[in-house]
Enzyme design. Structure first.
Site, PDB file in Angstrom:
ATOM      1  N   LYS A 263       9.633  -4.160   8.206  1.00 35.93           N
ATOM      2  CA  LYS A 263       9.065  -4.319   6.854  1.00 35.93           C
ATOM      3  C   LYS A 263       8.735  -2.953   6.241  1.00 35.93           C
ATOM      4  O   LYS A 263       9.075  -2.680   5.093  1.00 35.93           O
ATOM      5  CB  LYS A 263       7.814  -5.191   6.972  1.00 35.93           C
ATOM      6  CG  LYS A 263       7.104  -5.496   5.688  1.00 35.93           C
ATOM      7  CD  LYS A 263       6.282  -6.771   5.844  1.00 35.93           C
ATOM      8  CE  LYS A 263       4.836  -6.543   6.207  1.00 35.93           C
ATOM      9  NZ  LYS A 263       4.048  -5.963   5.116  1.00 35.93           N
TER      10      LYS A 263
ATOM     11  N   SER B 268      -4.083   6.012   6.512  1.00 34.31           N
ATOM     12  CA  SER B 268      -3.287   4.985   5.840  1.00 34.31           C
ATOM     13  C   SER B 268      -1.914   5.520   5.473  1.00 34.31           C
ATOM     14  O   SER B 268      -1.789   6.456   4.690  1.00 34.31           O
ATOM     15  CB  SER B 268      -4.000   4.501   4.572  1.00 34.31           C
ATOM     16  OG  SER B 268      -3.084   3.787   3.765  1.00 34.31           O
TER      17      SER B 268
ATOM     18  N   GLN C 172       0.204   3.888   3.799  1.00 33.85           N
ATOM     19  CA  GLN C 172       0.509   3.502   2.413  1.00 33.85           C
ATOM     20  C   GLN C 172       0.011   4.565   1.445  1.00 33.85           C
ATOM     21  O   GLN C 172       0.700   4.936   0.498  1.00 33.85           O
ATOM     22  CB  GLN C 172      -0.143   2.152   2.090  1.00 33.85           C
ATOM     23  CG  GLN C 172       0.496   1.005   2.849  1.00 33.85           C
ATOM     24  CD  GLN C 172      -0.253  -0.307   2.667  1.00 33.85           C
ATOM     25  OE1 GLN C 172      -1.333  -0.349   2.088  1.00 33.85           O
ATOM     26  NE2 GLN C 172       0.325  -1.385   3.172  1.00 33.85           N
TER      27      GLN C 172
ATOM     28  N   ASP D 220      -1.653  -3.621  12.855  1.00 29.30           N
ATOM     29  CA  ASP D 220      -0.998  -4.880  12.490  1.00 29.30           C
ATOM     30  C   ASP D 220      -0.845  -5.835  13.673  1.00 29.30           C
ATOM     31  O   ASP D 220      -0.604  -7.028  13.485  1.00 29.30           O
ATOM     32  CB  ASP D 220       0.385  -4.605  11.883  1.00 29.30           C
ATOM     33  CG  ASP D 220       0.281  -3.960  10.502  1.00 29.30           C
ATOM     34  OD1 ASP D 220      -0.789  -4.071   9.874  1.00 29.30           O
ATOM     35  OD2 ASP D 220       1.274  -3.345  10.070  1.00 29.30           O
TER      36      ASP D 220
ATOM     37  N   ARG E  48      -9.335  -9.972   8.758  1.00 31.25           N
ATOM     38  CA  ARG E  48      -8.708 -10.419  10.019  1.00 31.25           C
ATOM     39  C   ARG E  48      -9.692 -10.475  11.177  1.00 31.25           C
ATOM     40  O   ARG E  48      -9.414 -11.142  12.175  1.00 31.25           O
ATOM     41  CB  ARG E  48      -7.497  -9.549  10.356  1.00 31.25           C
ATOM     42  CG  ARG E  48      -6.323  -9.872   9.454  1.00 31.25           C
ATOM     43  CD  ARG E  48      -5.067  -9.094   9.814  1.00 31.25           C
ATOM     44  NE  ARG E  48      -3.978  -9.523   8.939  1.00 31.25           N
ATOM     45  CZ  ARG E  48      -2.905  -8.800   8.667  1.00 31.25           C
ATOM     46  NH1 ARG E  48      -2.759  -7.598   9.207  1.00 31.25           N
ATOM     47  NH2 ARG E  48      -1.961  -9.276   7.871  1.00 31.25           N
TER      48      ARG E  48
END
Ligand code: S3P
Length: 429
Positions: free
Chosen positions: A21, A165, A167, A313, A344
């Protein structure tokens, strides 16, 4: 439709999985601003990566899909055009955070938002560096999607990431592509480096020294043919199932083994997991190989500090493994888990409790004692793909049929998950 899962005796077979992904998003975005055609093999089938493709189409890029091969006809860094409507990132934090780096440099304004879960996720972490670069961004309540990005000329920066991060790192590097001069990003711990590898593949001038990355602005990016390895984070669900169910023997082919992602395999090996890695090769700068997993008795362990960031993840499914391990699992320094697609820490703890499994919740993690049994239960994905898949694995190990409500959320990263799982499991009765 709720998904019913019956207990399984073992899991066996040989599979390849949809493309990674993280790599799929990055290749699609970079190919869209490169000059010339890119052919991406084994592009992720997940809805998130299709949100990225749709956003690129809305920005005027020609994107063709032939099964899992995606052809992107890039026309260069300055070829994007103003979208007719707001961009929809769906459930995808990667799409909104990484693409914002590119949008911030365009000569037009864009609004980008997403679904209810995405609309609760913090964007201050990208707004801050992009503002320092000269972008003009506003957000709902100052930090939530949708973002209104008024693009323009950007200045390079030297930016130290306040949170680990990938991202945010990617967002700043993408913006840096459009700035005149050197943009530098310094990381507290090394997050996944797919962006650095991909940018080099497309021809960017990028230097990496330890945890500091510098990128020269205004490079010539050229379209490429690239093959995407199977997603290790998707493989994690099957790996845990094979470890837990006695007599299992599973081969997963062509799995991404980038060292910034494969901490998972080191961690599992440290717990005593029997995982063999063979056929390792480098594909476009990314390592890939075959994993052979056999059921094992695993000891348990602690996930903390930089290991937490590297496994972020995989923590939901590692929580399942931990409950069945000898010594249990402790997860700390995982405050970031509370701002993923769901909280989560809370959603893992809630589903474990429904299965009669004890778990202690901390603000930054969980402690789950070992040698626990999973009882059949009514479970909920809470709309989170990794929660749906992690608890499908717990349900395989339970003492009767479980139900997962909202199991369709798995399609965010892995639409074929339940079908693949069904093809590998031998029923217990
Ligand atoms: C990702 C980075 C991680 C990860 C996410 C994908 C990426 O998020 O949890 O699933 O592709 O860069 P953060 O950047 O928030 O750590």
């Amino acid at each position: 439709m709720p998904q019913r899962i019956s207990p399984a005796r073992s899991i066996s077979g040989s599979i390849a999985l949809p493309g990674d992904k993280s790599i799929s998003h990055r290749y699609a975005m970079i190919a869209s601003i490169a000059q010339g055609d890119s052919r991406l093999q084994n592009y992720s089938t997940g809805a998130d990566c299709h949100s990225t493709l749709d956003a690129m189409r809305a920005l005027g890029v020609r994107v063709e899909e032939h099964g899992t091969e995606v052809v992107i006809r890039g026309r260069g860094m300055d070829s994007l055009r103003e979208p007719a409507a707001s961009l929809d990132a769906g459930n995808s934090g990667s799409t909104i955070r990484m693409l914002s780096g590119i949008l911030a440099a365009q000569a037009f304004a864009t609004r980008i938002g997403g679904d209810e879960s995405l609309s609760r996720r913090p964007m201050g972490r990208i707004m801050e560096p992009l503002s320092q670069m000269g972008a003009c961004i506003s957000a709902r309540d100052g930090r939530f999607p949708p973002l209104d990005i008024r693009g323009g000329r950007l200045r390079p920066i030297d930016y130290t990431l306040p949170v680990p991060s990938a991202q945010v790192k990617t967002c700043v590097l993408f913006a840096g592509l459009y700035a005149e001069g050197d943009t530098t990003v310094r990381e507290p711990v090394r997050a996944r480096d797919h962006t650095e590898i991909a940018l080099r593949e497309f021809g960017a001038d990028l230097r990496v020294q330890s945890k500091t990355i510098s990128l020269m602005g205004r490079p010539t990016l050229t379209g490429r043919d690239l093959a995407i390895p199977s997603d290790l984070s998707s493989a994690a669900f099957f790996i845990v199932a094979a470890l837990l169910l006695p007599g299992s023997h599973l081969t997963i082919r062509g799995v991404g083994l980038n060292p910034t992602r494969s901490t998972l395999l080191d961690f599992l090996a440290g717990m005593g997991a029997a995982i063999r890695i063979t056929e390792v090769e480098s594909r476009n700068g990314e390592l890939a190989g075959e994993l052979v997993v056999s059921s094992s008795s695993v000891r348990g362990g602690t996930i903390e500090k930089e290991t937490t960031a590297a496994l972020i993840d995989e923590i939901p499914v590692l929580a399942i493994l931990g409950a069945a391990s000898e010594d249990g699992i402790v997860i700390r320094d995982a405050g970031e888990l509370r701002i993923k697609e769901t909280d989560r820490i809370a959603t893992v703890a809630e589903n474990l409790r429904r299965m009669g499994v004890q778990a202690e919740e901390f603000p930054d993690g969980l402690a789950i004692p070992g040698r626990q049994r999973f009882h059949a239960a009514e479970l909920d994905s809470f709309g989170d793909h990794r929660i749906a898949m992690a608890f499908a694995i717990a349900a395989l190990c339970a003492d009767g049929e479980s139900t997962i409500h909202g199991a369709g959320a798995a399609s965010v990263s892995f639409p074929e998950f339940f079908e693949t799982l069904g093809s590998l499991t031998a029923a217990s009765r």
